[in-house]
Scaffold this active site. Structure first.
Site, mmCIF file in Angstrom:
data_model
loop_
_atom_site.group_PDB
_atom_site.id
_atom_site.type_symbol
_atom_site.label_atom_id
_atom_site.label_comp_id
_atom_site.label_asym_id
_atom_site.label_seq_id
_atom_site.Cartn_x
_atom_site.Cartn_y
_atom_site.Cartn_z
ATOM 1 N N LEU A 268 -10.583 -9.432 -3.056
ATOM 2 C CA LEU A 268 -11.940 -8.950 -3.375
ATOM 3 C C LEU A 268 -11.888 -7.891 -4.483
ATOM 4 O O LEU A 268 -10.974 -7.067 -4.512
ATOM 5 C CB LEU A 268 -12.591 -8.322 -2.135
ATOM 6 N N LYS B 273 -5.506 2.415 3.287
ATOM 7 C CA LYS B 273 -6.478 1.854 2.333
ATOM 8 C C LYS B 273 -7.531 2.901 1.978
ATOM 9 O O LYS B 273 -7.924 3.022 0.811
ATOM 10 C CB LYS B 273 -7.161 0.618 2.930
ATOM 11 N N GLY C 135 -5.423 -12.865 3.993
ATOM 12 C CA GLY C 135 -5.013 -14.265 3.842
ATOM 13 C C GLY C 135 -4.096 -14.376 2.637
ATOM 14 O O GLY C 135 -4.301 -13.699 1.627
ATOM 15 N N GLY D 52 -1.524 -15.355 14.771
ATOM 16 C CA GLY D 52 -0.862 -14.708 13.625
ATOM 17 C C GLY D 52 -1.782 -13.769 12.866
ATOM 18 O O GLY D 52 -1.473 -13.368 11.744
ATOM 19 N N LYS E 2 0.817 -1.221 0.000
ATOM 20 C CA LYS E 2 0.000 0.000 0.000
ATOM 21 C C LYS E 2 0.850 1.272 0.000
ATOM 22 O O LYS E 2 0.388 2.334 -0.372
ATOM 23 C CB LYS E 2 -0.883 0.024 1.270
ATOM 24 N N GLU F 186 -5.233 -3.934 -7.052
ATOM 25 C CA GLU F 186 -6.429 -4.496 -6.418
ATOM 26 C C GLU F 186 -6.160 -4.997 -5.003
ATOM 27 O O GLU F 186 -6.949 -4.773 -4.086
ATOM 28 C CB GLU F 186 -6.959 -5.644 -7.294
ATOM 29 N N GLU G 246 0.024 -8.092 13.308
ATOM 30 C CA GLU G 246 1.448 -7.883 13.062
ATOM 31 C C GLU G 246 2.193 -8.296 14.336
ATOM 32 O O GLU G 246 1.578 -8.417 15.404
ATOM 33 C CB GLU G 246 1.696 -6.386 12.782
HETATM 34 N N1 LIG Z 1 -1.084 -11.160 4.304
HETATM 35 C C1 LIG Z 1 -2.238 -10.656 3.878
HETATM 36 O O1 LIG Z 1 -3.320 -11.201 4.136
HETATM 37 C C2 LIG Z 1 -2.258 -9.408 3.038
HETATM 38 C C3 LIG Z 1 -3.476 -8.924 2.539
HETATM 39 C C4 LIG Z 1 -3.468 -7.784 1.698
HETATM 40 C C5 LIG Z 1 -2.266 -7.147 1.438
HETATM 41 N N2 LIG Z 1 -1.109 -7.625 1.994
HETATM 42 C C6 LIG Z 1 0.119 -6.902 1.721
HETATM 43 O O2 LIG Z 1 1.024 -7.743 1.001
HETATM 44 C C7 LIG Z 1 2.347 -7.338 1.290
HETATM 45 C C8 LIG Z 1 3.172 -8.567 1.671
HETATM 46 O O3 LIG Z 1 2.637 -9.143 2.850
HETATM 47 P P1 LIG Z 1 3.344 -10.421 3.501
HETATM 48 O O4 LIG Z 1 2.412 -10.903 4.540
HETATM 49 O O5 LIG Z 1 3.808 -11.341 2.455
HETATM 50 O O6 LIG Z 1 4.642 -9.744 4.188
HETATM 51 P P2 LIG Z 1 5.967 -10.480 4.694
HETATM 52 O O7 LIG Z 1 5.711 -11.929 4.929
HETATM 53 O O8 LIG Z 1 6.513 -9.634 5.784
HETATM 54 O O9 LIG Z 1 6.976 -10.404 3.435
HETATM 55 C C9 LIG Z 1 7.556 -9.215 3.001
HETATM 56 C C10 LIG Z 1 8.637 -9.539 1.973
HETATM 57 O O10 LIG Z 1 9.139 -8.312 1.470
HETATM 58 C C11 LIG Z 1 10.566 -8.346 1.517
HETATM 59 N N3 LIG Z 1 11.098 -6.990 1.592
HETATM 60 C C12 LIG Z 1 10.950 -6.082 2.589
HETATM 61 N N4 LIG Z 1 11.599 -4.933 2.278
HETATM 62 C C13 LIG Z 1 12.146 -5.133 1.057
HETATM 63 C C14 LIG Z 1 12.928 -4.326 0.179
HETATM 64 N N5 LIG Z 1 13.251 -3.071 0.509
HETATM 65 N N6 LIG Z 1 13.343 -4.845 -1.004
HETATM 66 C C15 LIG Z 1 13.012 -6.108 -1.354
HETATM 67 N N7 LIG Z 1 12.246 -6.928 -0.566
HETATM 68 C C16 LIG Z 1 11.835 -6.433 0.621
HETATM 69 C C17 LIG Z 1 10.882 -9.177 2.729
HETATM 70 O O11 LIG Z 1 12.216 -9.588 2.671
HETATM 71 P P3 LIG Z 1 12.874 -10.570 3.776
HETATM 72 O O12 LIG Z 1 12.297 -11.918 3.438
HETATM 73 O O13 LIG Z 1 14.324 -10.450 3.492
HETATM 74 O O14 LIG Z 1 12.453 -10.050 5.095
HETATM 75 C C18 LIG Z 1 9.839 -10.287 2.562
HETATM 76 O O15 LIG Z 1 10.309 -11.243 1.633
HETATM 77 C C19 LIG Z 1 2.261 -6.281 2.392
HETATM 78 O O16 LIG Z 1 2.320 -4.994 1.817
HETATM 79 C C20 LIG Z 1 0.876 -6.516 2.981
HETATM 80 O O17 LIG Z 1 0.321 -5.362 3.573
HETATM 81 C C21 LIG Z 1 -1.071 -8.737 2.758
#
Ligand SMILES: NC(=O)c1ccc[n+]([C@@H]2O[C@H](COP(=O)([O-])OP(=O)(O)OC[C@H]3O[C@@H](n4cnc5c(N)ncnc54)[C@H](OP(=O)(O)O)[C@@H]3O)[C@@H](O)[C@H]2O)c1
Length: 363
Positions: free
Chosen positions: A161, A230, A344, A212, A132, A154, A215
């Site tokens: 959604l 958002k 999710g 989980g 975001k 999206e 955060e």
């Molecule tokens: N989980 C959900 O349900 C959900 C829903 C909607 C949107 N999102 C969004 O989706 C995104 C990812 O979520 P997630 O749960 O997958 O997060 P996550 O598990 O914390 O993964 C984040 C990834 O980004 C990498 N990263 C962080 N800073 C970076 C940089 N400067 N350059 C390159 N890579 C970098 C991290 O690297 P390392 O592995 O080295 O730490 C990690 O691989 C977030 O923006 C979140 O808000 C998530």
């Protein structure tokens, strides 16, 4: 590698930044969908690079599927991409961009990507975001990223959604936004349901943390900042030239709990129980339900806990589901409602992949 054609198959280079929970799920879904997409549309999505915060899997040509799968399995076990046989250290993911067109997919939660992403767009790249932050930085960055339809986003609002597409469809067909009301935090939705069931807030937050849903520091959810981002993205999609500080979010904790360490915050959660029990009781006495709601109108936006009346669509929301209600010039009497799981890894990755496919079809 630019857009290439081999034996009538167009290849679309993908640079993916982030291989966390959503990122690795996306890799699995994308590789799994390739054969169907090739047969259906005649293009092949090729990973040119995958990056984490320290390094990348990249060799200047499409990464073999076996190499990607091995690196993703290792990553899930905590091994950095730099330790993979095809891995290397990088200063910045922007150095991975090819000369020709590509799709840059940002599935990190990192700040500061708006400038390199906008530079990539001006060099002809297309962008897909779950992150975001690039779209909730300065308005000028939002314009640079989204003008000409260069960026799809999206997953930034409701995960899988169809929220942004619905809003854009309404606006593109000449409709006018009157009001958007949305409960768009799965974590805060879960807490509202638990409070309604009589669970003390401290118990609900600790359970959400254990499962989980939050955060690592639950205050990142409880501050409401994520919901404000958002709301800003929805408002900007409507053309409202707002900055993030114009959308104040009501936090769930007092200022004195904002500055203590995480462990102390978790230990002092009981301090919040009585005030929240009183708010739930007050809402119930009015025949209403407590929900964490973003309200956006052309005149301004607010984000906070609201007592919504029993006949409001938001009152029937349960658990971590999201709900987006669009009141417009055409949907004036009854709003257009989008509702369902809004978080999710699987549904979020699917929302990102759908954006990648839509972008690839245009390319
Ligand atoms: N989980 C959900 O349900 C959900 C829903 C909607 C949107 N999102 C969004 O989706 C995104 C990812 O979520 P997630 O749960 O997958 O997060 P996550 O598990 O914390 O993964 C984040 C990834 O980004 C990498 N990263 C962080 N800073 C970076 C940089 N400067 N350059 C390159 N890579 C970098 C991290 O690297 P390392 O592995 O080295 O730490 C990690 O691989 C977030 O923006 C979140 O808000 C998530």
């Amino acid at each position: 590698m630019g857009l290439g054609k081999s034996e009538a198959m167009t290849t679309i280079p993908i640079i993916q930044i982030g291989v966390g929970g959503v990122g690795r799920e996306l890799v699995g879904q994308l590789l799994g969908a390739r054969a169907v997409l090739e047969a259906r549309y005649g293009f092949r999505l090729e990973y040119l690079a995958l990056a984490d915060s320290a390094g990348a899997l990249a060799s200047g040509s499409p990464l073999p599927e076996a190499t990607i799968h091995a690196a993703m399995s290792a990553k899930a076990a905590g091994v950095r991409l730099t330790a993979s046989p095809a891995g290397r250290a990088i200063q910045n993911w922007a150095e991975l961009l090819p000369d020709g067109p590509c799709i840059v997919v940002d599935v990190t939660a990192a700040g500061g990507h708006e400038v390199p992403l906008a530079d990539a767009v001006s060099d002809g790249a297309r962008v897909v975001l779950a992150n975001k932050k690039p779209l909730s930085a300065m308005w000028s960055s939002f314009v640079e990223l989204t003008s000409g339809g260069a960026t799809r986003y999206e997953a930034t609002a409701g995960a899988g959604l169809p929220v942004i597409a619905t809003l854009q469809g309404l606006l593109d067909s000449g409709d006018r936004m009157v009001k958007i009301e949305a409960a768009m935090s799965g974590t805060l939705g879960y807490l509202c349901s638990e409070l309604e069931a009589g669970v003390p807030l401290s118990t609900a937050v600790r359970a959400a943390h254990r499962m989980g849903y939050t955060e690592p520091d639950p205050r990142d959810d409880l501050s409401g900042a994520d919901v404000a981002r958002k709301a800003l993205i929805l408002a900007r999609t409507c053309g409202l030239e707002w900055e993030l500080d114009t959308i104040p979010a009501e936090p769930w904790f007092s200022p004195k709990l904002a500055t203590v360490g995480r462990d102390e915050f978790m230990a002092r959660l009981e301090e919040l129980d009585a005030p929240f029990a009183a708010r739930v009781a007050e809402a119930r006495a009015q025949g209403a339900a407590l929900r964490y709601v973003a309200t956006i109108t052309p005149a301004g936006a607010s984000v906070g806990l609201r007592a919504v009346s029993a006949d409001h669509p938001l009152a029937s929301l349960r658990g971590p589901d999201n709900l987006f209600s669009f009141t417009t010039a055409r949907y004036a009497e009854r709003p257009l409602v989008v509702r369902g799981p809004g978080a999710g890894q699987a549904v979020t990755a699917a929302g990102v992949l759908a954006d990648i496919v839509a972008t690839a079809r245009e390319m």
